[in-house]
Design a protein around this motif. Sequence first.
Motif, PDB file in Angstrom:
ATOM      1  N   ARG A 145      36.663 -81.089 -82.199  1.00  0.00           N
ATOM      2  CA  ARG A 145      38.012 -81.409 -83.049  1.00  0.00           C
ATOM      3  C   ARG A 145      39.120 -80.717 -83.033  1.00  0.00           C
ATOM      4  O   ARG A 145      39.954 -80.702 -84.195  1.00  0.00           O
ATOM      5  N   VAL A 146      39.029 -79.646 -82.444  1.00  0.00           N
ATOM      6  CA  VAL A 146      40.261 -78.640 -82.479  1.00  0.00           C
ATOM      7  C   VAL A 146      41.341 -79.176 -82.308  1.00  0.00           C
ATOM      8  O   VAL A 146      42.396 -78.872 -83.119  1.00  0.00           O
ATOM      9  N   PHE A 147      41.645 -80.405 -81.504  1.00  0.00           N
ATOM     10  CA  PHE A 147      43.124 -80.889 -81.374  1.00  0.00           C
ATOM     11  C   PHE A 147      43.149 -82.059 -82.129  1.00  0.00           C
ATOM     12  O   PHE A 147      44.256 -82.702 -81.654  1.00  0.00           O
ATOM     13  N   GLU A 148      42.167 -82.429 -82.999  1.00  0.00           N
ATOM     14  CA  GLU A 148      42.162 -83.610 -83.724  1.00  0.00           C
ATOM     15  C   GLU A 148      43.709 -84.060 -84.461  1.00  0.00           C
ATOM     16  O   GLU A 148      44.151 -85.028 -84.366  1.00  0.00           O
ATOM     17  N   PRO A 149      44.239 -82.875 -85.231  1.00  0.00           N
ATOM     18  CA  PRO A 149      45.456 -83.338 -85.738  1.00  0.00           C
ATOM     19  C   PRO A 149      46.600 -83.912 -84.728  1.00  0.00           C
ATOM     20  O   PRO A 149      47.609 -84.647 -85.179  1.00  0.00           O
ATOM     21  N   LEU A 150      46.636 -83.651 -83.397  1.00  0.00           N
ATOM     22  CA  LEU A 150      47.388 -84.119 -82.371  1.00  0.00           C
ATOM     23  C   LEU A 150      47.268 -85.675 -81.937  1.00  0.00           C
ATOM     24  O   LEU A 150      48.250 -86.168 -81.525  1.00  0.00           O
ATOM     25  N   LEU A 151      46.238 -86.259 -82.478  1.00  0.00           N
ATOM     26  CA  LEU A 151      45.824 -87.382 -82.288  1.00  0.00           C
ATOM     27  C   LEU A 151      46.793 -88.424 -83.093  1.00  0.00           C
ATOM     28  O   LEU A 151      47.068 -89.436 -82.859  1.00  0.00           O
ATOM     29  N   ASP A 152      47.484 -87.780 -84.251  1.00  0.00           N
ATOM     30  CA  ASP A 152      48.746 -88.485 -84.826  1.00  0.00           C
ATOM     31  C   ASP A 152      49.665 -88.838 -83.929  1.00  0.00           C
ATOM     32  O   ASP A 152      50.838 -89.689 -84.562  1.00  0.00           O
ATOM     33  N   GLU A 153      49.649 -88.051 -83.075  1.00  0.00           N
ATOM     34  CA  GLU A 153      51.008 -88.029 -82.038  1.00  0.00           C
ATOM     35  C   GLU A 153      50.687 -89.257 -80.949  1.00  0.00           C
ATOM     36  O   GLU A 153      49.839 -88.997 -80.003  1.00  0.00           O
ATOM     37  N   PRO A 154      51.410 -90.554 -80.724  1.00  0.00           N
ATOM     38  CA  PRO A 154      51.151 -91.458 -79.899  1.00  0.00           C
ATOM     39  C   PRO A 154      51.109 -90.923 -78.695  1.00  0.00           C
ATOM     40  O   PRO A 154      50.156 -91.376 -77.722  1.00  0.00           O
ATOM     41  N   PRO A 155      52.142 -89.968 -77.949  1.00  0.00           N
ATOM     42  CA  PRO A 155      51.626 -89.669 -76.644  1.00  0.00           C
ATOM     43  C   PRO A 155      50.776 -88.913 -76.106  1.00  0.00           C
ATOM     44  O   PRO A 155      50.257 -88.525 -75.032  1.00  0.00           O
ATOM     45  N   PHE A 156      50.019 -88.249 -77.293  1.00  0.00           N
ATOM     46  CA  PHE A 156      49.003 -87.041 -76.880  1.00  0.00           C
ATOM     47  C   PHE A 156      47.732 -88.075 -76.244  1.00  0.00           C
ATOM     48  O   PHE A 156      47.546 -88.953 -76.857  1.00  0.00           O
ATOM     49  N   LEU A 157      47.140 -87.347 -75.353  1.00  0.00           N
ATOM     50  CA  LEU A 157      46.063 -87.905 -74.562  1.00  0.00           C
ATOM     51  C   LEU A 157      44.857 -87.171 -74.898  1.00  0.00           C
ATOM     52  O   LEU A 157      43.679 -87.601 -75.169  1.00  0.00           O
TER      53      LEU A 157
ATOM     54  N   ARG B 218      50.989 -90.634 -63.787  1.00  0.00           N
ATOM     55  CA  ARG B 218      50.420 -91.169 -64.985  1.00  0.00           C
ATOM     56  C   ARG B 218      50.280 -90.280 -66.098  1.00  0.00           C
ATOM     57  O   ARG B 218      50.017 -90.758 -67.406  1.00  0.00           O
ATOM     58  N   ALA B 219      50.702 -88.917 -66.016  1.00  0.00           N
ATOM     59  CA  ALA B 219      50.530 -88.203 -67.071  1.00  0.00           C
ATOM     60  C   ALA B 219      51.368 -86.822 -67.012  1.00  0.00           C
ATOM     61  O   ALA B 219      51.709 -86.788 -65.812  1.00  0.00           O
ATOM     62  N   VAL B 220      51.651 -86.115 -67.990  1.00  0.00           N
ATOM     63  CA  VAL B 220      52.379 -84.654 -67.865  1.00  0.00           C
ATOM     64  C   VAL B 220      51.079 -83.944 -68.171  1.00  0.00           C
ATOM     65  O   VAL B 220      50.527 -84.076 -69.497  1.00  0.00           O
ATOM     66  N   VAL B 221      50.998 -82.830 -67.774  1.00  0.00           N
ATOM     67  CA  VAL B 221      49.954 -81.853 -67.998  1.00  0.00           C
ATOM     68  C   VAL B 221      50.660 -80.554 -68.269  1.00  0.00           C
ATOM     69  O   VAL B 221      51.797 -79.975 -67.340  1.00  0.00           O
ATOM     70  N   HIS B 222      50.587 -79.871 -69.307  1.00  0.00           N
ATOM     71  CA  HIS B 222      51.021 -78.484 -69.631  1.00  0.00           C
ATOM     72  C   HIS B 222      49.887 -77.536 -69.959  1.00  0.00           C
ATOM     73  O   HIS B 222      49.009 -77.828 -70.419  1.00  0.00           O
ATOM     74  N   MET B 223      50.089 -76.309 -69.337  1.00  0.00           N
ATOM     75  CA  MET B 223      49.099 -75.256 -69.589  1.00  0.00           C
ATOM     76  C   MET B 223      49.684 -74.016 -70.068  1.00  0.00           C
ATOM     77  O   MET B 223      51.016 -73.701 -69.868  1.00  0.00           O
ATOM     78  N   THR B 224      49.250 -73.469 -71.270  1.00  0.00           N
ATOM     79  CA  THR B 224      49.491 -72.363 -71.998  1.00  0.00           C
ATOM     80  C   THR B 224      48.445 -71.449 -71.999  1.00  0.00           C
ATOM     81  O   THR B 224      47.466 -71.564 -72.156  1.00  0.00           O
TER      82      THR B 224
ATOM     83  N   LEU C 272      42.000 -67.137 -71.218  1.00  0.00           N
ATOM     84  CA  LEU C 272      41.626 -68.690 -71.407  1.00  0.00           C
ATOM     85  C   LEU C 272      43.054 -69.287 -71.534  1.00  0.00           C
ATOM     86  O   LEU C 272      44.055 -68.757 -71.247  1.00  0.00           O
ATOM     87  N   ALA C 273      43.070 -70.652 -71.493  1.00  0.00           N
ATOM     88  CA  ALA C 273      44.248 -71.306 -71.619  1.00  0.00           C
ATOM     89  C   ALA C 273      43.981 -72.614 -72.243  1.00  0.00           C
ATOM     90  O   ALA C 273      43.048 -73.117 -72.382  1.00  0.00           O
ATOM     91  N   VAL C 274      45.256 -73.322 -72.703  1.00  0.00           N
ATOM     92  CA  VAL C 274      45.325 -74.523 -73.327  1.00  0.00           C
ATOM     93  C   VAL C 274      45.628 -75.468 -72.349  1.00  0.00           C
ATOM     94  O   VAL C 274      46.827 -75.365 -71.751  1.00  0.00           O
ATOM     95  N   LEU C 275      45.035 -76.744 -72.023  1.00  0.00           N
ATOM     96  CA  LEU C 275      45.353 -77.766 -71.266  1.00  0.00           C
ATOM     97  C   LEU C 275      45.872 -78.924 -72.147  1.00  0.00           C
ATOM     98  O   LEU C 275      44.971 -79.403 -72.678  1.00  0.00           O
ATOM     99  N   LEU C 276      46.999 -79.472 -72.019  1.00  0.00           N
ATOM    100  CA  LEU C 276      47.509 -80.622 -72.905  1.00  0.00           C
ATOM    101  C   LEU C 276      47.953 -81.644 -71.821  1.00  0.00           C
ATOM    102  O   LEU C 276      48.520 -81.269 -71.048  1.00  0.00           O
ATOM    103  N   VAL C 277      47.469 -82.693 -72.311  1.00  0.00           N
ATOM    104  CA  VAL C 277      47.746 -83.755 -71.425  1.00  0.00           C
ATOM    105  C   VAL C 277      48.413 -84.909 -72.131  1.00  0.00           C
ATOM    106  O   VAL C 277      47.946 -85.436 -73.320  1.00  0.00           O
ATOM    107  N   VAL C 278      49.634 -85.212 -71.748  1.00  0.00           N
ATOM    108  CA  VAL C 278      50.127 -86.582 -72.499  1.00  0.00           C
ATOM    109  C   VAL C 278      50.808 -87.779 -71.593  1.00  0.00           C
ATOM    110  O   VAL C 278      50.848 -87.529 -70.265  1.00  0.00           O
ATOM    111  N   ARG C 279      51.167 -88.777 -72.456  1.00  0.00           N
ATOM    112  CA  ARG C 279      51.653 -89.915 -71.227  1.00  0.00           C
ATOM    113  C   ARG C 279      52.747 -89.300 -70.441  1.00  0.00           C
ATOM    114  O   ARG C 279      53.561 -88.581 -70.740  1.00  0.00           O
ATOM    115  N   SER C 280      53.042 -90.114 -69.278  1.00  0.00           N
ATOM    116  CA  SER C 280      54.086 -89.592 -68.514  1.00  0.00           C
ATOM    117  C   SER C 280      55.440 -89.902 -69.071  1.00  0.00           C
ATOM    118  O   SER C 280      56.395 -89.467 -68.197  1.00  0.00           O
ATOM    119  N   ASP C 281      55.427 -90.928 -69.766  1.00  0.00           N
ATOM    120  CA  ASP C 281      56.844 -91.353 -70.252  1.00  0.00           C
ATOM    121  C   ASP C 281      57.676 -90.352 -71.492  1.00  0.00           C
ATOM    122  O   ASP C 281      58.743 -90.598 -71.773  1.00  0.00           O
TER     123      ASP C 281
END
Length: 149
Positions: free
Chosen positions: A34-46, A103-109, A115-124
């Motif tokens: 559930r680490v990233f659960e707060p981001l589920l409020d953001e519609p583009p977040f996958l 189909r998506a945008v991927v960002h790595m931090t 370690l790294a964070v891998l974020l995936v959001v909608r492509s638009d």
Amino acid sequence: AGDRPLAHPSAPPLGRSAGRPGAETHAHVRDPARVFEPLLDEPPFLGALVIDRQGLILAGTCRPDTDIEELGAVLGAAIDESARTAEYLALGAWRGALLEAERAVVHMTPLPGELAVLLVVRSDVPAGYVLRLAARSSQLARAFLGVEP
């Protein structure tokens, strides 16, 4: 082998939720699913993962019907390559990598401890919005790992 061969051996199943829970306001900080659960409020977040250099998943959250676990394994090696490339070009330490696909945008931090964070959001989604979500996902991952920002 099991049904989650890409997950770190000590990692629980990825969290798949339609939204944040009402009663437990900070449970996401301790629960790897559930680490990233707060981001589920953001519609583009996958989804988002904390991965190591081998692409093994330490924590992650994604929307139902979104399978980003395989990306961890595929992009784990990119962590090393990003760091090596930045060093070779004398650009300083790498701070992130953005990959735009159909189909998506991927960002790595990067995170401490290889370690790294891998974020995936909608492509638009515009790149600036992706970077804002990437900063938030990094903050959540650091809180989970107990490391300073």
